[in-house]
Design a protein around this motif. Structure first.
Motif, PDB file in Angstrom:
ATOM      1  N   UNK A  72      -9.277   7.342  -4.720  1.00 16.66           N
ATOM      2  CA  UNK A  72      -9.404   5.969  -4.247  1.00 16.66           C
ATOM      3  C   UNK A  72      -9.837   5.982  -2.785  1.00 16.66           C
ATOM      4  N   UNK A  73     -10.715   5.049  -2.451  1.00 13.20           N
ATOM      5  CA  UNK A  73     -11.144   4.941  -1.059  1.00 13.20           C
ATOM      6  C   UNK A  73     -10.099   4.142  -0.295  1.00 13.20           C
ATOM      7  N   UNK A  74      -9.390   4.817   0.579  1.00 17.76           N
ATOM      8  CA  UNK A  74      -8.317   4.172   1.339  1.00 17.76           C
ATOM      9  C   UNK A  74      -8.080   4.941   2.627  1.00 17.76           C
ATOM     10  N   UNK A  75      -7.474   4.254   3.589  1.00 19.77           N
ATOM     11  CA  UNK A  75      -7.105   4.883   4.856  1.00 19.77           C
ATOM     12  C   UNK A  75      -5.626   5.267   4.788  1.00 19.77           C
ATOM     13  N   UNK A  76      -5.320   6.561   4.697  1.00 21.68           N
ATOM     14  CA  UNK A  76      -3.917   6.977   4.513  1.00 21.68           C
ATOM     15  C   UNK A  76      -2.973   6.446   5.585  1.00 21.68           C
ATOM     16  N   UNK A  77      -3.474   6.241   6.810  1.00 21.65           N
ATOM     17  CA  UNK A  77      -2.599   5.790   7.894  1.00 21.65           C
ATOM     18  C   UNK A  77      -2.535   4.265   8.011  1.00 21.65           C
ATOM     19  N   UNK A  78      -3.273   3.555   7.174  1.00 23.61           N
ATOM     20  CA  UNK A  78      -3.183   2.091   7.174  1.00 23.61           C
ATOM     21  C   UNK A  78      -1.844   1.669   6.587  1.00 23.61           C
ATOM     22  N   UNK A 126       5.849  -5.008  10.119  1.00 19.49           N
ATOM     23  CA  UNK A 126       6.437  -5.014  11.458  1.00 19.49           C
ATOM     24  C   UNK A 126       7.841  -4.405  11.471  1.00 19.49           C
ATOM     25  N   UNK A 127       8.603  -4.644  10.377  1.00 19.17           N
ATOM     26  CA  UNK A 127       9.998  -4.214  10.341  1.00 19.17           C
ATOM     27  C   UNK A 127      10.181  -2.850   9.698  1.00 19.17           C
ATOM     28  N   UNK A 128       9.414  -2.590   8.651  1.00 16.35           N
ATOM     29  CA  UNK A 128       9.627  -1.356   7.883  1.00 16.35           C
ATOM     30  C   UNK A 128       8.272  -0.832   7.396  1.00 16.35           C
ATOM     31  N   UNK A 129       7.435  -0.363   8.328  1.00 16.94           N
ATOM     32  CA  UNK A 129       6.069   0.024   7.944  1.00 16.94           C
ATOM     33  C   UNK A 129       6.024   1.229   7.014  1.00 16.94           C
ATOM     34  N   UNK A 130       5.189   1.122   5.997  1.00 16.14           N
ATOM     35  CA  UNK A 130       4.955   2.221   5.059  1.00 16.14           C
ATOM     36  C   UNK A 130       3.454   2.425   4.957  1.00 16.14           C
ATOM     37  N   UNK A 131       2.997   3.630   5.193  1.00 15.66           N
ATOM     38  CA  UNK A 131       1.565   3.927   5.140  1.00 15.66           C
ATOM     39  C   UNK A 131       1.118   4.157   3.689  1.00 15.66           C
ATOM     40  N   UNK A 132      -0.152   3.850   3.413  1.00 15.58           N
ATOM     41  CA  UNK A 132      -0.668   4.061   2.067  1.00 15.58           C
ATOM     42  C   UNK A 132      -0.583   5.532   1.662  1.00 15.58           C
ATOM     43  N   UNK A 133      -0.803   6.431   2.607  1.00 19.69           N
ATOM     44  CA  UNK A 133      -0.698   7.858   2.299  1.00 19.69           C
ATOM     45  C   UNK A 133       0.702   8.243   1.884  1.00 19.69           C
ATOM     46  N   UNK A 134       1.718   7.747   2.604  1.00 12.90           N
ATOM     47  CA  UNK A 134       3.117   8.037   2.259  1.00 12.90           C
ATOM     48  C   UNK A 134       3.469   7.437   0.905  1.00 12.90           C
ATOM     49  N   UNK A 135       2.969   6.235   0.655  1.00  8.94           N
ATOM     50  CA  UNK A 135       3.247   5.587  -0.624  1.00  8.94           C
ATOM     51  C   UNK A 135       2.652   6.389  -1.776  1.00  8.94           C
ATOM     52  N   UNK A 136       1.439   6.903  -1.578  1.00  5.77           N
ATOM     53  CA  UNK A 136       0.808   7.710  -2.617  1.00  5.77           C
ATOM     54  C   UNK A 136       1.628   8.942  -2.959  1.00  5.77           C
ATOM     55  N   UNK A 160     -10.290   9.115  -0.442  1.00  3.32           N
ATOM     56  CA  UNK A 160     -11.600   9.363   0.157  1.00  3.32           C
ATOM     57  C   UNK A 160     -11.795   8.354   1.279  1.00  3.32           C
ATOM     58  N   UNK A 161     -12.654   8.701   2.214  1.00  2.00           N
ATOM     59  CA  UNK A 161     -12.794   7.843   3.400  1.00  2.00           C
ATOM     60  C   UNK A 161     -14.212   7.328   3.617  1.00  2.00           C
ATOM     61  N   UNK A 162     -15.166   7.684   2.726  1.00  2.00           N
ATOM     62  CA  UNK A 162     -16.518   7.146   2.886  1.00  2.00           C
ATOM     63  C   UNK A 162     -17.133   6.888   1.518  1.00  2.00           C
ATOM     64  N   UNK A 168     -10.727  -3.507   0.838  1.00  2.00           N
ATOM     65  CA  UNK A 168     -10.588  -4.137   2.156  1.00  2.00           C
ATOM     66  C   UNK A 168      -9.139  -4.086   2.639  1.00  2.00           C
ATOM     67  N   UNK A 169      -8.202  -4.293   1.710  1.00  2.00           N
ATOM     68  CA  UNK A 169      -6.791  -4.407   2.083  1.00  2.00           C
ATOM     69  C   UNK A 169      -6.094  -3.056   2.201  1.00  2.00           C
ATOM     70  N   UNK A 170      -6.659  -2.008   1.610  1.00  2.00           N
ATOM     71  CA  UNK A 170      -6.039  -0.687   1.711  1.00  2.00           C
ATOM     72  C   UNK A 170      -6.742   0.187   2.744  1.00  2.00           C
ATOM     73  N   UNK A 171      -7.654  -0.438   3.500  1.00  2.00           N
ATOM     74  CA  UNK A 171      -8.326   0.291   4.578  1.00  2.00           C
ATOM     75  C   UNK A 171      -8.115  -0.360   5.936  1.00  2.00           C
ATOM     76  N   UNK A 172      -7.305  -1.407   5.983  1.00  2.00           N
ATOM     77  CA  UNK A 172      -7.060  -2.111   7.244  1.00  2.00           C
ATOM     78  C   UNK A 172      -5.569  -2.364   7.435  1.00  2.00           C
ATOM     79  N   UNK A 173      -5.182  -2.599   8.678  1.00  2.00           N
ATOM     80  CA  UNK A 173      -3.801  -2.951   9.012  1.00  2.00           C
ATOM     81  C   UNK A 173      -3.797  -4.219   9.849  1.00  2.00           C
TER      82      UNK A 173
END
Length: 425
Positions: free
Chosen positions: A265-271, A309-319, A343-345, A393-398
């Motif tokens: 999946x195209x996503x930003x792990x740190x988002x 804001x209170x309990x951030x979870x990154x997409x990479x950690x969730x995966x 993937x990132x591109x 769009x939503x899994x590549x931005x914060x």
């Protein structure tokens, strides 16, 4: 007894979108904790071959309502279905039903919306903007109305990175948009849609922003509030963990991964994956309804129901958590062993979609044809990849959302209500 639960006792409550995901959880919570409420009016679209009562019985005939049936045996008597269609300009509510709604309603929870990201702009405007305007007109004629709570989305202004608790104006006024939808051809609407939505990703977020403008402009003297949840997922605690009735958003991605269908999946792990359980959204919505009715704020307050804001979870950690869970508790009849990578591109995304998604689906469909069975995996995979492309769009931005009104609301709650809201927020 909870101060909020006691408040809803004896009330007549109108809920739009009651047959949807959040609407069902809202009804369950009200009936379970405020069983002394007078009635819940639910707007139900007529369906051929089914009465309104049959549709309500069908809605209540699921595991979500098992617990409430024990504390509120007469729950069917509490729910009053109203024939309505939000696709109609006048909502298609009968005269007698309309008179009952206008004379009896104390609280309105407007949850109905089209949440399809690829919906045609005309339809999205009708459900998310025009229907909101019609409900506000109805509400202005309700002498017993104490509060009108509009459910929007935290992504209504996703073209901004920091979002405050205010209604942001759109370049074109909602009235102009609604009027133009009445006479423009579909082809012209499709042509101008990209220019209208601008730097928003889809018609959903755009029309939810327009809906907020309508609330601000046409609320008059009504006691109004807007709740903006982020990505709404399965229940966390109430009435039990893990209930969900759809595969939209993260639920679909998780199931597709567990079944071995989704491998890349195209996503930003740190988002930040700003997910919020549906029972958390419902608990906040009920608290907002109580505060708006009792304290009567001078202006329409906006509440962000977000987790980043209170309990951030990154997409990479969730995966990683999802894969670890399926390693321990695998799903039955999986297509392949669960595995997922980011993937990132666009080039690597296109490559892995071909190699890991479309090619295996074609091969398996060929096998199904050889064995005399109907091929289905290519069609399923194309639908999955289309859904993922709309979520990219939503899994590549914060984003960052201000939470001042949430903090103020917490300070106004009783210790019991504060404990309940804190336990889920």
């Amino acid at each position: 007894m909870s101060m909020i639960a006691a408040f809803y006792g004896g009330k007549s409550i109108l809920i739009t979108g009651a047959t949807g995901f959040m609407g069902k959880v809202l009804i369950e919570k009200l009936l379970r904790t405020s069983s002394e409420l007078r009635a819940i009016y639910v707007l139900v679209r007529p369906k051929a071959g089914q009465t309104l009562q049959q549709r309500v019985h069908q809605m209540l005939d699921c595991k979500l309502f098992d617990k409430v049936k024990e504390v509120c045996p007469d729950l069917h008597a509490k729910i009053r279905p109203i024939s309505a269609d939000l696709d109609h300009n006048d909502l298609a509510i009968g005269k007698e039903d309309m008179q009952e709604l206008l004379s009896c309603t104390n609280i309105v929870f407007h949850c109905a919306a089209t949440v399809r990201f690829d919906d045609h702009l005309r339809h999205a405007v009708q459900l998310n903007v025009k229907a909101t305007q019609q409900l506000l007109l109805m509400a202005s004629q309700m002498p017993k109305l104490e509060a009108f709570i509009h459910i929007s989305t935290a992504f209504a202004n996703c073209n901004l990175k920091h979002i405050d608790e205010v209604v942001y104006p759109c370049p074109v006024e909602p009235k102009q948009i609604m009027d133009s939808m009445e006479w423009l051809d579909d082809s012209i609407i499709e042509e101008i849609t990209p220019k209208l939505i601008g730097d928003r990703p889809n018609t959903y977020t755009y029309t939810k922003a327009l809906g907020e403008m309508v609330v601000q402009q046409e609320s008059g003297n009504l006691n109004m509030a807007i709740v903006r949840p982020s990505i709404v997922g399965a229940t966390w605690q109430e009435p039990f963990p893990g209930w969900v009735d759809n595969l939209n958003g993260p639920s679909g991605l998780i199931i597709a991964t567990g079944k071995g269908l989704l491998r890349s999946i195209r996503a930003t792990p740190m988002a930040v994956a700003d997910l919020i359980p549906v029972d958390t959204v419902v608990n906040l919505t009920l608290a907002v309804g109580w505060y708006t009715a009792v304290h009567r704020p001078k202006s329409t307050l906006i509440y962000h129901c977000t987790s980043g804001n209170l309990n951030p979870c990154k997409w990479g950690d969730m995966g990683l958590q999802v894969l670890a869970t399926f390693e321990k508790i695998p799903l039955e009849r999986a297509f392949r062993r669960p595995y997922a990578d980011f993937t990132t591109n666009s080039i690597t995304t296109h490559y892995w979609n071909t190699v890991s998604h479309r090619a295996p689906a074609l091969i398996y469909d060929f096998y199904l044809r050889l064995t005399g069975r109907k091929p289905r995996f290519t069609k399923l995979m194309n639908r999955l990849l289309k859904t993922i492309s709309m979520l990219e769009y939503f899994i590549n931005n914060s984003w960052e959302w201000s939470t001042g009104n949430m903090e103020m609301l917490m300070s106004e709650l009783s210790p019991e209500d504060k404990r309940e809201l804190r336990s889920t927020y």
